[in-house]
Design an enzyme around this catalytic site. Structure first.
Site, short mmCIF file in Angstrom:
data_model
loop_
_atom_site.label_atom_id
_atom_site.label_comp_id
_atom_site.label_asym_id
_atom_site.label_seq_id
_atom_site.Cartn_x
_atom_site.Cartn_y
_atom_site.Cartn_z
N GLY A 75 -3.07 -28.34 10.11
CA GLY A 75 -1.67 -28.37 9.76
C GLY A 75 -1.07 -26.97 9.87
N CYS A 76 0.26 -26.91 9.86
CA CYS A 76 0.94 -25.62 10.01
C CYS A 76 0.70 -24.73 8.79
CB CYS A 76 2.42 -25.84 10.25
SG CYS A 76 3.23 -26.98 9.11
N TYR A 77 0.85 -25.28 7.60
CA TYR A 77 0.60 -24.47 6.40
C TYR A 77 -0.86 -24.00 6.33
CZ TYR A 77 5.15 -25.60 4.26
OH TYR A 77 6.50 -25.70 3.98
N SER A 131 -1.34 -21.03 8.61
CA SER A 131 -0.74 -19.78 8.13
C SER A 131 -1.48 -19.20 6.94
CB SER A 131 0.73 -20.02 7.76
OG SER A 131 0.84 -20.74 6.55
#
EC number: 1.2.1.38
Length: 351
Positions: free
Chosen positions: A153-155, A158
């Site tokens: 996922g993007c979170y 990051s």
């Protein structure tokens, strides 16, 4: 190599078309989208012009597999699981951008994605165990040998890239990790959503998914694997009124409170020095989401609060590229034997 883009009309699929249309290593063999099937690509997306102007086709295993070596599944959670086994059985490798195979246990996925678990009666725990977690910076060898890659996922992307060097070497304590993240509205996808209307989210900032956001357990799963210990952390996402971009601030406690900002920066820089897409900034320089917009780059910064032995790590990514489709292309490159960043030499048009 022939690549099928399944869910080509969502934000993830659109990015995939844009990244692959001029890539000499790949040919787009299929564009799938049920709502727009039967229409031509250029009529829908004239700003991403394709010389062949192919038709968008109905999504089916038969249509996807007839001319494709690899399928990029840019689909909502749950739907990928209805296609994956059949595609693999037909010799088509799968790179899944949804959360369907991010967990090593189907039971765990069903806990976190309970609504989807009701809608999609899955029986593919073996594929959950087989799937490779597609974070290229930590899993390159496994990705190169895999036939089913699950993109993070993007979170989690990051958060994990800044955390991994410190967790893997025991620099920070396993308890007390806090992740505070901000995302642009494109992270919510292309389907209509009242919360993402300009009049609802413009000129404002709000938290959501407090305590129980789905990405919390994904981050914890990988962090625990990297550290060798069970990790429970606090993650809070926020929505900010920008179209794309993600900023994460990660807090942790140092095991050795004598470590300085320079020490922690050197460690981070050494860990990622061979990755072209990662820049570790000088101490005191803090990244902006503007720096990574429309690129697959990651900027990292670290500083230590010597008063209390806490470390603060900052990361910025483009949530649609390094947080989604750019990372999928990295995985595709690795699977295909090409350089990880081929076709991702993207330039930021600042400001």
């Amino acid at each position: 190599m022939n690549v099928a883009i399944v869910g080509a009309t969502g934000y993830g699929g659109i990015q995939a078309v844009n990244l692959l249309k001029n890539n000499k290593n790949y040919k787009i063999s299929f564009l799938g989208g049920n709502k727009t099937s039967g229409s031509k690509w250029n009529d829908n997306f004239p700003f991403i012009y394709l010389d062949t102007d192919p038709y968008i086709e109905k999504i089916s295993v038969e249509n996807i597999s007839k001319n494709s070596d690899v399928a990029l599944l840019c689909l909502p959670n749950g739907i990928s699981s209805t296609l994956t086994r059949k595609l693999l059985d037909r010799g088509v490798k799968v790179i899944d951008l949804s959360a369907d195979y991010r967990y090593k246990s189907l039971v765990e996925w069903e806990k976190v994605y309970s609504k989807e678990a009701v809608a999609f009666k899955r029986n593919d725990d073996d594929l959950c165990k087989e799937a490779v977690y597609g974070l290229p910076e930590i899993n390159k060898e496994a990705i190169s040998n895999g036939r089913l890659i699950s993109c993070p996922g993007c979170y989690p992307t990051s958060a994990l890239i800044p955390l991994v060097p410190y967790l893997s070497q025991g620099i920070i304590e396993n308890e007390g990790i806090v992740i505070d993240s901000k995302s642009g509205t494109s992270g919510g996808g292309r389907e209509p959503n009242q919360k993402l209307l300009l009049s609802e989210c413009g000129e404002g900032l709000s938290a959501y998914g407090l305590i129980n956001h789905r990405h919390t357990s994904e981050i914890e799963q990988v962090a625990s694997l990297i550290s060798g210990n069970k990790i429970e952390l606090l993650f809070t996402p926020h929505l900010v009124p920008i179209s794309r971009g993600m900023h994460s601030t990660i807090y942790g406690r140092l095991r050795d409170p004598g470590l300085t900002s320079d020490d922690c920066r050197i460690l981070l820089d050494n860990y990622y020095r061979n990755f072209k897409n990662i820049t570790v900034l000088p101490v005191g320089t803090f990244p902006s989401t503007k720096w990574v917009k429309n690129t697959n780059q990651i900027f990292l910064s670290v500083k230590v609060d010597i008063r209390n032995g806490r470390i603060v790590i900052l990361s910025v990514i483009d949530n649609l590229l390094k947080g989604q489709t750019g990372q999928a292309i990295q995985n595709l490159n690795i699977m295909s034997g090409f350089s990880m960043d081929d076709g991702l030499e993207l330039t930021n048009n600042f400001p």
